[in-house]
Design an enzyme around this catalytic site. Structure first.
Site, PDB file in Angstrom:
ATOM      1  N   GLU A   1      18.199 -22.087  -9.608  1.00 50.95           N
ATOM      2  CA  GLU A   1      17.884 -20.661  -9.536  1.00 50.95           C
ATOM      3  C   GLU A   1      19.163 -19.837  -9.322  1.00 50.95           C
ATOM      4  O   GLU A   1      19.348 -18.782  -9.933  1.00 50.95           O
ATOM      5  CB  GLU A   1      16.860 -20.426  -8.411  1.00 50.95           C
TER       6      GLU A   1
ATOM      7  N   ARG B   1       5.087   0.341  -6.501  1.00 46.55           N
ATOM      8  CA  ARG B   1       5.042  -0.610  -5.385  1.00 46.55           C
ATOM      9  C   ARG B   1       3.955  -1.674  -5.595  1.00 46.55           C
ATOM     10  O   ARG B   1       3.942  -2.676  -4.898  1.00 46.55           O
ATOM     11  CB  ARG B   1       4.756   0.140  -4.075  1.00 46.55           C
TER      12      ARG B   1
ATOM     13  N   TRP C   1      -2.992  -2.672  -1.689  1.00 50.43           N
ATOM     14  CA  TRP C   1      -2.757  -4.080  -2.047  1.00 50.43           C
ATOM     15  C   TRP C   1      -3.637  -4.882  -1.113  1.00 50.43           C
ATOM     16  O   TRP C   1      -3.434  -4.836   0.095  1.00 50.43           O
ATOM     17  CB  TRP C   1      -1.307  -4.470  -1.719  1.00 50.43           C
TER      18      TRP C   1
ATOM     19  N   LYS D   1      12.000  -7.826 -19.016  1.00 46.86           N
ATOM     20  CA  LYS D   1      11.346  -8.200 -17.754  1.00 46.86           C
ATOM     21  C   LYS D   1      10.112  -9.052 -18.006  1.00 46.86           C
ATOM     22  O   LYS D   1       9.821  -9.962 -17.255  1.00 46.86           O
ATOM     23  CB  LYS D   1      10.980  -6.920 -16.983  1.00 46.86           C
TER      24      LYS D   1
ATOM     25  N   HIS E   1      27.621 -38.667 -12.912  1.00 52.68           N
ATOM     26  CA  HIS E   1      27.076 -39.280 -14.127  1.00 52.68           C
ATOM     27  C   HIS E   1      27.449 -38.489 -15.374  1.00 52.68           C
ATOM     28  O   HIS E   1      26.772 -38.574 -16.394  1.00 52.68           O
ATOM     29  CB  HIS E   1      25.563 -39.440 -13.994  1.00 52.68           C
TER      30      HIS E   1
ATOM     31  N   CYS F   1       0.819  -1.203   0.000  1.00 54.80           N
ATOM     32  CA  CYS F   1       0.000   0.000   0.000  1.00 54.80           C
ATOM     33  C   CYS F   1       0.857   1.259   0.000  1.00 54.80           C
ATOM     34  O   CYS F   1       2.011   1.240   0.392  1.00 54.80           O
ATOM     35  CB  CYS F   1      -0.886   0.006   1.239  1.00 54.80           C
TER      36      CYS F   1
ATOM     37  N   ASN G   1      -1.571   2.149   6.128  1.00 51.96           N
ATOM     38  CA  ASN G   1      -0.704   1.048   5.662  1.00 51.96           C
ATOM     39  C   ASN G   1      -0.358   0.190   6.862  1.00 51.96           C
ATOM     40  O   ASN G   1      -0.188   0.718   7.961  1.00 51.96           O
ATOM     41  CB  ASN G   1       0.620   1.594   5.111  1.00 51.96           C
ATOM     42  N   GLY G   2      -0.180  -1.103   6.649  1.00 50.70           N
ATOM     43  CA  GLY G   2       0.225  -1.977   7.758  1.00 50.70           C
ATOM     44  C   GLY G   2      -0.909  -2.893   8.138  1.00 50.70           C
ATOM     45  O   GLY G   2      -1.794  -3.199   7.329  1.00 50.70           O
TER      46      GLY G   2
HETATM   47  C1  F6R Z   1      14.855 -14.766 -14.287  1.00 47.97           C
HETATM   48  C2  F6R Z   1      13.566 -14.305 -14.726  1.00 47.97           C
HETATM   49  C3  F6R Z   1      12.865 -15.073 -15.794  1.00 47.97           C
HETATM   50  C4  F6R Z   1      11.368 -15.133 -15.495  1.00 47.97           C
HETATM   51  C5  F6R Z   1      10.619 -15.793 -16.660  1.00 47.97           C
HETATM   52  C6  F6R Z   1       9.148 -15.963 -16.365  1.00 47.97           C
HETATM   53  O1  F6R Z   1      15.412 -13.962 -13.314  1.00 47.97           O
HETATM   54  O2  F6R Z   1      13.071 -13.316 -14.258  1.00 47.97           O
HETATM   55  O3  F6R Z   1      13.393 -16.343 -15.948  1.00 47.97           O
HETATM   56  O4  F6R Z   1      11.183 -15.870 -14.322  1.00 47.97           O
HETATM   57  O5  F6R Z   1      10.771 -15.008 -17.813  1.00 47.97           O
HETATM   58  O6  F6R Z   1       8.552 -14.742 -16.085  1.00 47.97           O
HETATM   59  P1  F6R Z   1       7.181 -14.662 -15.293  1.00 47.97           P
HETATM   60  O7  F6R Z   1       7.432 -15.155 -13.932  1.00 47.97           O
HETATM   61  O8  F6R Z   1       6.814 -13.198 -15.336  1.00 47.97           O
HETATM   62  O9  F6R Z   1       6.195 -15.521 -16.031  1.00 47.97           O
END
Ligand code: F6R
Length: 604
Positions: free
Chosen positions: A480, A27, A75, A599, A503, A2, A99-100
């Site tokens: 990861e 946010r 949120w 992203k 292996h 929030c 918020n909170g």
């Molecule tokens: C790695 C990363 C990507 C996403 C992937 C799926 O750091 O960010 O591997 O995890 O492109 O993206 P989402 O989760 O948005 O479906």
């Protein structure tokens, strides 16, 4: 997460509040609202979804001269993202934003209802305004009522309250959630839950401390500390650079997001844990009826969290699981049966391959659930059910806090299903609920740990590759860790199950092969250790991450002694994130925007 804004002065209050909320958009939120008191009359607007909806609703709204107002982006935690649950919340003649979390809201609400008060929302926040108005009836003035109210609240909060009883005053209180006040050259006052909305308006701001409360008027700012003693605002210069302000002093968004994990996981858990069970208000209790298998489908980091999920679901809820890479699943003519719950996982909710698999599952008549960070995203709109991870907006391309919150959601969901399937006892679930409460502490970045990783990183800038290795759910964590490293350092890294090295991959072992070994104390320690010994015997350079010292390692990052492997998992997750970050920084790469990556991957 929030966000709060507030303003008192003669300028265009609507624009100031809406622009302030826009600065808090990053946010993440699912509804927003403002309340303005001008010439003794309140105007209040709320809208679900993006701010543009609120802008539309306020299109014809104007004010005249001096006004006070408060605004909020919400949120959803207690109660769904609806207009009624959006802030500001109204009493009879006052509005509040918060918020909170008010921990004792249920008790206060019960008493207020018994006294005849009607509640419109499902939020914890609404009790604040009703409690204030109840106190107003016996108080000398509005401030006395506000002070009494604050003392009756338990929990974390940043609060702004405005009332017709004193139409030139904004009341505020802060405890555990951030808030600051700013002042411009005309003496107008501004509030916000982070400094970005104030940039461009105020040159000087004062951050409140926990326990501070008080009020501002046109003439003055009056602050009391937690013991009721008056104190002066401590003004300091405000940065003029919005981007750097958004980074809160961190070098990169990714670094900020790693540090934020403790707070966002607290948000993920909010309202979803009772003392001995997991509660998902957003799920129908029938979701798991007639389900014999769970199929998880995702890409990248989200795929890794699905792998972690499969270990937990089989172990705790004793249900058959399978995990699919979305880009593979969509073309391999998979068999889908109606006793399968299809779960897609996505930070963005827009990843093209994952979205397509969700469509396929729906077309095949499967029940579907999405675990997602972005409300109203394509996947959220399409799936039968949604669990939001509440990580807030993730700006770094390399995902960190989104992964952490996905794993927390899956841990909770596996316990929720364990109860449904009666595969864990009430005591066992209660113990795990207690462990879940400890996750925020386990991911707090300690200075000494970060410094150690920073120093160590200089030894890992070359070589012909990295193997991140782990067993059980530390194997997906190894995957990861390797993904994080390759994304932002451009060094070759692979995640492998520790037991699989002999292996084939062990043929690569030499001093220039770096092995990052995940060695939790509470899960298959001896087995994992002997796998690392095999690599050490072939002269691979070993960096062990473990609470237990390991004499065969060249480098050793000591994690804390934890009471469960799940808490070890979260601490080690932070270690591998920081290691990647520091290696990338030393190599001079753009940590937040690595080459060739986007992203949100909305194309195949
Ligand atoms: C790695 C990363 C990507 C996403 C992937 C799926 O750091 O960010 O591997 O995890 O492109 O993206 P989402 O989760 O948005 O479906």
């Amino acid at each position: 997460m929030c966000g709060i804004v507030g303003y008192l002065g003669e300028k265009n209050i609507k624009e100031i509040l809406l622009e302030g909320l826009k600065e808090l958009e990053y946010r993440g939120y699912d509804s927003a609202g403002i309340a303005v008191l001008n010439n003794g009359e309140f105007s209040n607007f709320k809208a679900v979804g993006k701010l543009i909806n609120l802008e539309e609703k306020t299109k014809n709204f104007t004010t005249d001269g001096f006004a006070i107002g408060i605004g909020h982006t919400r949120w959803a935690t207690h109660g769904k993202p609806t207009e009624l649950n959006a802030h500001p919340h109204l009493g009879e003649s006052s509005y509040v934003v918060h918020n909170g979390i008010i921990e004792n809201y249920a008790e206060l609400k019960k008493e207020l209802i018994a006294e005849g008060v009607t509640f419109l929302s499902q939020t914890d926040t609404e009790v604040i305004v009703h409690q204030f108005e109840k106190n107003l009836k016996s108080a000398k003035n509005a401030f006395e009522a506000f002070e009494k109210t604050i003392k009756e609240l338990e929990g974390a909060y940043a609060i702004l309250l405005v009332t017709k009883e004193e139409d030139g005053t904004i009341f505020f209180a802060k405890n555990g959630s951030p808030m600051l006040v700013g002042i411009d050259s005309d003496g107008d006052k501004y509030f916000a839950s982070s400094d970005t909305p104030l940039i461009g308006h105020c040159s000087d701001v004062s951050y409140f401390d926990d326990g501070d409360y008080g009020y501002v008027t046109k003439e003055s700012i009056t602050i009391f500390d937690k013991d009721g003693h008056t104190k002066q605002p401590r003004f300091q210069k405000l940065s003029t650079n919005k981007l750097s302000a958004q980074k809160d002093g961190y070098r990169f968004f990714m670094e900020k997001e790693i540090y934020e994990q403790s707070d966002v996981i607290t948000d993920t858990l909010l309202g979803r844990l009772s003392h001995d069970e997991v509660v998902f208000e957003e799920l129908e209790s029938s979701l798991f009826d007639n389900i014999n298998e769970i199929k998880f489908c995702a890409c990248g980091t989200s795929y890794h969290s699905a792998l972690v999920a499969s270990y937990m679901f089989e172990r705790y809820a004793k249900i058959k699981t399978s995990v699919e890479v979305a880009s593979e699943f969509r073309y391999r003519e998979p068999i889908m049966t109606k006793d399968t719950l299809f779960i897609v996982i996505s930070q963005s909710g827009e990843t093209a391959d994952t979205l397509e698999t969700l469509k396929m599952a729906k077309a095949a008549g499967l029940k579907t659930l999405v675990v997602c960070n972005v409300d109203n995203s394509s996947m959220v709109r399409l799936a039968d059910a949604t669990i939001l991870t509440r990580a807030g907006v993730e700006k770094g391309v390399a995902s960190t806090k989104a992964f952490a919150t996905q794993v927390v959601v899956f841990w909770m969901l596996s316990l929720y299903l364990s109860k449904h399937n009666s595969t864990l006892s009430t005591e066992e679930i209660a113990q795990q609920v207690q462990l879940l409460r400890e996750v925020p502490a386990s991911v707090k970045v300690e200075d000494a740990m970060h410094e150690r990783i920073k120093r160590l990183s200089k030894r890992y800038l070359h070589g012909h590759g990295f193997f991140f290795i782990g067993r059980d759910l530390f194997y997906p964590l190894a995957l990861e860790g390797a993904l994080k490293l390759k994304e932002i350092s451009y060094l070759h890294a692979e995640g492998y199950p520790s037991g699989e090295m002999k292996h084939g991959p062990i043929a690569l072992a030499d001093p220039e092969l770096f092995t990052i070994a995940l060695l939790p104390e509470h899960l298959l320690y001896e087995k994992s250790k002997s796998n690392v010994e095999e690599l050490s015997a072939r002269d691979s350079t070993i960096c062990a991450i473990s609470p237990l010292e390991f004499d065969k390692a060249d480098d050793y990052i000591q994690t804390k002694k934890q009471k469960s492997y799940m808490l070890e998992f979260f601490e080690m997750m932070v270690v591998v994130q920081l290691l990647s970050l520091e290696i990338s920084v030393r190599l001079g790469n753009d940590v937040d925007m690595p080459r060739n990556l986007a992203k949100s991957v909305t194309v195949e």
